[in-house]
Each structure stands twice: as C-alpha cells, then as structure tokens.
Design a protein around this motif. Structure first.
Motif, PDB file in Angstrom:
ATOM      1  N   VAL A 186       1.398  -1.735  -0.179  1.00  0.00           N
ATOM      2  CA  VAL A 186      -0.065  -0.220   0.305  1.00  0.00           C
ATOM      3  C   VAL A 186       1.035   1.537  -0.364  1.00  0.00           C
ATOM      4  O   VAL A 186       2.085   1.161   0.327  1.00  0.00           O
ATOM      5  CB  VAL A 186      -1.227  -0.598   1.546  1.00  0.00           C
ATOM      6  N   GLY A 187       0.258   2.571  -0.365  1.00  0.00           N
ATOM      7  CA  GLY A 187       0.797   3.522  -0.387  1.00  0.00           C
ATOM      8  C   GLY A 187       0.024   4.698  -0.992  1.00  0.00           C
ATOM      9  O   GLY A 187      -0.733   4.280  -2.082  1.00  0.00           O
ATOM     10  N   PRO A 188       0.704   5.971  -0.794  1.00  0.00           N
ATOM     11  CA  PRO A 188      -0.498   6.896  -1.437  1.00  0.00           C
ATOM     12  C   PRO A 188       0.214   6.552  -3.269  1.00  0.00           C
ATOM     13  O   PRO A 188       0.997   6.511  -3.313  1.00  0.00           O
ATOM     14  CB  PRO A 188       0.261   8.380  -1.304  1.00  0.00           C
ATOM     15  N   ASN A 189      -0.393   7.826  -3.953  1.00  0.00           N
ATOM     16  CA  ASN A 189      -0.312   7.861  -4.950  1.00  0.00           C
ATOM     17  C   ASN A 189       0.873   8.610  -5.379  1.00  0.00           C
ATOM     18  O   ASN A 189       1.622   9.432  -4.650  1.00  0.00           O
ATOM     19  CB  ASN A 189      -0.973   8.680  -6.142  1.00  0.00           C
ATOM     20  N   GLY A 190       1.353   8.073  -6.620  1.00  0.00           N
ATOM     21  CA  GLY A 190       2.857   8.138  -7.430  1.00  0.00           C
ATOM     22  C   GLY A 190       4.133   7.609  -5.907  1.00  0.00           C
ATOM     23  O   GLY A 190       5.387   8.414  -6.348  1.00  0.00           O
ATOM     24  N   SER A 191       3.525   7.119  -4.947  1.00  0.00           N
ATOM     25  CA  SER A 191       4.876   6.106  -4.130  1.00  0.00           C
ATOM     26  C   SER A 191       5.795   5.144  -5.020  1.00  0.00           C
ATOM     27  O   SER A 191       6.227   4.757  -4.460  1.00  0.00           O
ATOM     28  CB  SER A 191       4.252   5.897  -2.787  1.00  0.00           C
ATOM     29  N   GLY A 192       5.425   5.103  -6.238  1.00  0.00           N
ATOM     30  CA  GLY A 192       6.185   4.017  -6.355  1.00  0.00           C
ATOM     31  C   GLY A 192       5.350   2.603  -7.387  1.00  0.00           C
ATOM     32  O   GLY A 192       6.320   1.381  -7.616  1.00  0.00           O
ATOM     33  N   LYS A 193       4.307   2.396  -6.515  1.00  0.00           N
ATOM     34  CA  LYS A 193       3.158   0.775  -6.663  1.00  0.00           C
ATOM     35  C   LYS A 193       3.366  -0.228  -7.454  1.00  0.00           C
ATOM     36  O   LYS A 193       4.264  -1.344  -8.034  1.00  0.00           O
ATOM     37  CB  LYS A 193       2.475   0.769  -5.515  1.00  0.00           C
ATOM     38  N   SER A 194       3.261   0.491  -8.516  1.00  0.00           N
ATOM     39  CA  SER A 194       3.168   0.251 -10.208  1.00  0.00           C
ATOM     40  C   SER A 194       4.052   0.027 -11.046  1.00  0.00           C
ATOM     41  O   SER A 194       4.262  -1.175 -11.359  1.00  0.00           O
ATOM     42  CB  SER A 194       2.621   1.049 -11.231  1.00  0.00           C
ATOM     43  N   THR A 195       5.028   1.287 -10.474  1.00  0.00           N
ATOM     44  CA  THR A 195       6.508   0.648 -10.829  1.00  0.00           C
ATOM     45  C   THR A 195       7.202  -0.574 -10.919  1.00  0.00           C
ATOM     46  O   THR A 195       8.003  -1.309 -11.248  1.00  0.00           O
ATOM     47  CB  THR A 195       7.293   2.484 -10.573  1.00  0.00           C
ATOM     48  N   LEU A 196       7.117  -0.775  -9.321  1.00  0.00           N
ATOM     49  CA  LEU A 196       7.715  -1.911  -8.839  1.00  0.00           C
ATOM     50  C   LEU A 196       7.301  -3.195  -9.038  1.00  0.00           C
ATOM     51  O   LEU A 196       7.592  -4.204  -9.741  1.00  0.00           O
ATOM     52  CB  LEU A 196       7.344  -1.977  -7.630  1.00  0.00           C
ATOM     53  N   LEU A 197       5.983  -3.245  -8.879  1.00  0.00           N
ATOM     54  CA  LEU A 197       5.519  -4.329 -10.156  1.00  0.00           C
ATOM     55  C   LEU A 197       5.984  -4.148 -11.156  1.00  0.00           C
ATOM     56  O   LEU A 197       6.170  -6.082 -11.700  1.00  0.00           O
ATOM     57  CB  LEU A 197       4.195  -4.459  -9.582  1.00  0.00           C
ATOM     58  N   LYS A 198       6.275  -3.038 -12.207  1.00  0.00           N
ATOM     59  CA  LYS A 198       6.409  -3.595 -13.335  1.00  0.00           C
ATOM     60  C   LYS A 198       7.896  -4.684 -13.199  1.00  0.00           C
ATOM     61  O   LYS A 198       7.948  -5.455 -13.983  1.00  0.00           O
ATOM     62  CB  LYS A 198       6.116  -2.800 -14.131  1.00  0.00           C
ATOM     63  N   SER A 199       8.758  -3.874 -12.281  1.00  0.00           N
ATOM     64  CA  SER A 199       9.474  -4.017 -12.316  1.00  0.00           C
ATOM     65  C   SER A 199      10.064  -5.770 -12.388  1.00  0.00           C
ATOM     66  O   SER A 199      11.259  -6.255 -13.101  1.00  0.00           O
ATOM     67  CB  SER A 199      10.764  -3.550 -11.592  1.00  0.00           C
ATOM     68  N   LEU A 200       8.888  -6.016 -11.348  1.00  0.00           N
ATOM     69  CA  LEU A 200       8.849  -7.499 -10.727  1.00  0.00           C
ATOM     70  C   LEU A 200       9.093  -8.248 -12.594  1.00  0.00           C
ATOM     71  O   LEU A 200       9.489  -9.313 -12.884  1.00  0.00           O
ATOM     72  CB  LEU A 200       7.984  -7.786  -9.478  1.00  0.00           C
ATOM     73  N   VAL A 201       8.104  -8.438 -12.487  1.00  0.00           N
ATOM     74  CA  VAL A 201       7.514  -8.830 -13.984  1.00  0.00           C
ATOM     75  C   VAL A 201       8.026  -8.625 -15.693  1.00  0.00           C
ATOM     76  O   VAL A 201       7.900  -8.582 -16.557  1.00  0.00           O
ATOM     77  CB  VAL A 201       6.190  -8.725 -14.108  1.00  0.00           C
TER      78      VAL A 201
END
Ligand SMILES: Nc1ncnc2c1ncn2[C@@H]1O[C@H](COP(=O)(O)OP(=O)(O)O)[C@@H](O)[C@H]1O
Ligand SMILES: [Mg+2]
Length: 248
Positions: free
Chosen positions: A43-58
């Motif tokens: 979890v985390g606020p908008n723009g904290s990098g959550k999607s970027t993290l997942l995308k880098s994993l895959v």
C-alpha cells in the motif's frame, strides 16, 4: 478453488531492487518476499512507486539495481513473456483486457503460450472459477461491468496456471461490495489454494484483512513493513491509511 486451477506456488523474491524510467530510479532498494499460500500486499499513496515496483518485477520496467527471482530462477530484466512462462501472472492496473475483443477471445489470448489442445481445457477451468463469465463469452470485454472486467483480466492470466499472481489495484473503481468479494473470495482464495499472491491495493483496511504481510511504500521506498496486526497497531500507519480523512 477447483484443484485443477491452482498450481503450487513459488517464492517470488526481490532483493535491494531499484527500478525506474530512462535510467532514473523511482523505487529504491526494495526487498520483497512473497511465498506460497500467502498474500503480501503493498500500500502507499499515489505516485509512491507501487506500479513501477510491480512492473519491474515482471519485466515491463527496467531493473536498475538488485535482483528478482522466482522459484530460485533469476528473472531480473527478463522479458515479460519469459516471466509469464516461469509462472508469474501479472494483472496490470490499466489495459488489463482487450476491450474490442470478446470475453472468449481475451481468454484465448491469455493462453497464447499454451499448446493449442490445452487452451480449451484451461478455459474450462477458468470458467469454473469465474462462472459469471460463462454467460458472456461472446460479449465484448469493453461492455463488461467493472467487476466482470477484473474477473476477465484475472481469468486471462489464470489461463497459464500461474504459481505467482501479481495484481495491481484490482479493486480500483469497483463498488465496495464487489471489491470485498474480489479480495476476500477470489484473491484470498488463490493464496488459500497454495498460490503466491503479491497485491497492490489502495483500500488499506481491506488489504490488511486478507494479507499475511504488508509493505508500505512512500517516495519509492519501504517506509513500514509488518503483519496486519502490527500495522494496525502502528500510529503512523493508522493516521496515514486507516484514519477517516486520508483514505480514499
Ligand atoms: N512511464 C513513465 N515514465 C516516467 N515516469 C513515470 C512513468 N510511469 C510512472 N512514472 C512516475 O513514477 C512515479 C511512481 O508512479 P507509479 O509507480 O505509477 O506510482 P503508484 O502506482 O504508487 O501510484 C510517479 O512520479 C510517476 O510520475
Ligand atoms: Mg499504480
């Protein structure tokens, strides 16, 4: 979950992972360990990098430092198809289905890496799990409700019998009741059936309810991490994520 849909989970690990765009890191030195039978949420606020993290994993966004592995195999910067073949199913936050194509066509595309004769069998297993989709096989994905569309997006990914599910805000824009069903019945269900689940979720309270472990991102870094009951006791977490005003 039907036995044939689930596959034994594999461990997904990120070690001191940094990733971003144009060589500039957005997420920094992140450690993740997602294990079979468990839900790890982010979890985390908008723009904290959550999607970027997942995308880098895959394999969708370049890893700039550190490593990612699944089932002990290094997948750092492997192409997304390779990551999928190794059993990691990724449902993105947006562009999760092909709107102009029918439900059936979307599922067939999900099975594109399968030998032809297996596509039918897998589709039957997926439809068993999401029976609602059975009645709408010829409908265009773009005409589905939000909840149906997410089921299709997950069904598409389940066509390859993933052992690890990586889900980016699956309940965004869903009505609260539909969101709860998706999280508590289906997503928790994947883990209970033995899969590994890594979930980004903006509904912090709902995420905690189905998680075994939660990471909190802030400014591209892990700022808090713990079991749900630990976070629910943490004043900073409660203030930022569970307090009335701050939560969407
Ligand atoms: N394709 C991109 N190119 C450059 N910067 C991006 C791109 N996608 C996202 N960002 C930036 O990365 C940061 C984190 O975004 P994102 O990972 O989408 O966060 P979250 O999912 O937590 O809302 C934001 O500052 C965003 O502007
Ligand atoms: Mg996001």
């Amino acid at each position: 979950m039907s036995a044939e849909l689930s596959t034994a989970g594999q461990v997904l690990t990120a070690h001191r992972l940094s990733a971003g765009y144009d060589g500039r890191p957005i997420v920094h030195e992140i450690d993740v360990e997602a294990t079979p039978g468990r839900v790890v949420s982010i979890v985390g606020p908008n723009g904290s990098g959550k999607s970027t993290l997942l995308k880098s994993l895959v394999g969708v966004v370049p890893v700039l430092g550190g490593s990612v592995s699944v089932g002990g195999t290094d997948i750092t910067n492997r192409p997304p198809e390779r990551v999928a073949t190794l059993g990691v199913g990724y449902v993105p936050q947006i562009d999760d289905v092909f709107p102009p194509l029918t439900v059936k066509e979307n599922l067939e595309i999900g099975g594109y890496l399968l030998p032809r004769h297996q596509v039918h069998e897998r589709m039957a297993a997926v439809l068993e799990f999401f029976p609602r989709l059975k009645q709408m096989m010829t409908r265009k994905a773009g005409k589905l409700s939000g909840g149906e569309r997410k089921m299709l997006a997950m069904g598409r990914v389940l066509m390859l019998s993933p052992s690890v599910l990586v889900l980016d805000e699956p309940t965004a824009n869903l009505a609260p009741l539909v969101a709860t069903q998706l999280l508590e019945e289906y997503i928790r269900g994947f883990a209970d059936a033995g899969s590994t689940v890594l979930l980004v979720e903006q509904r912090a309270k709902a995420a905690l309810r189905i998680s075994d472990h939660t990471l909190v991102l802030g400014g591209g870094r892990v700022v808090l991490s713990g079991r749900p009951e630990e976070l629910a006791d943490n004043p900073v977490f409660v203030e930022s994520f569970l307090g009335g005003g701050a939560r969407r």
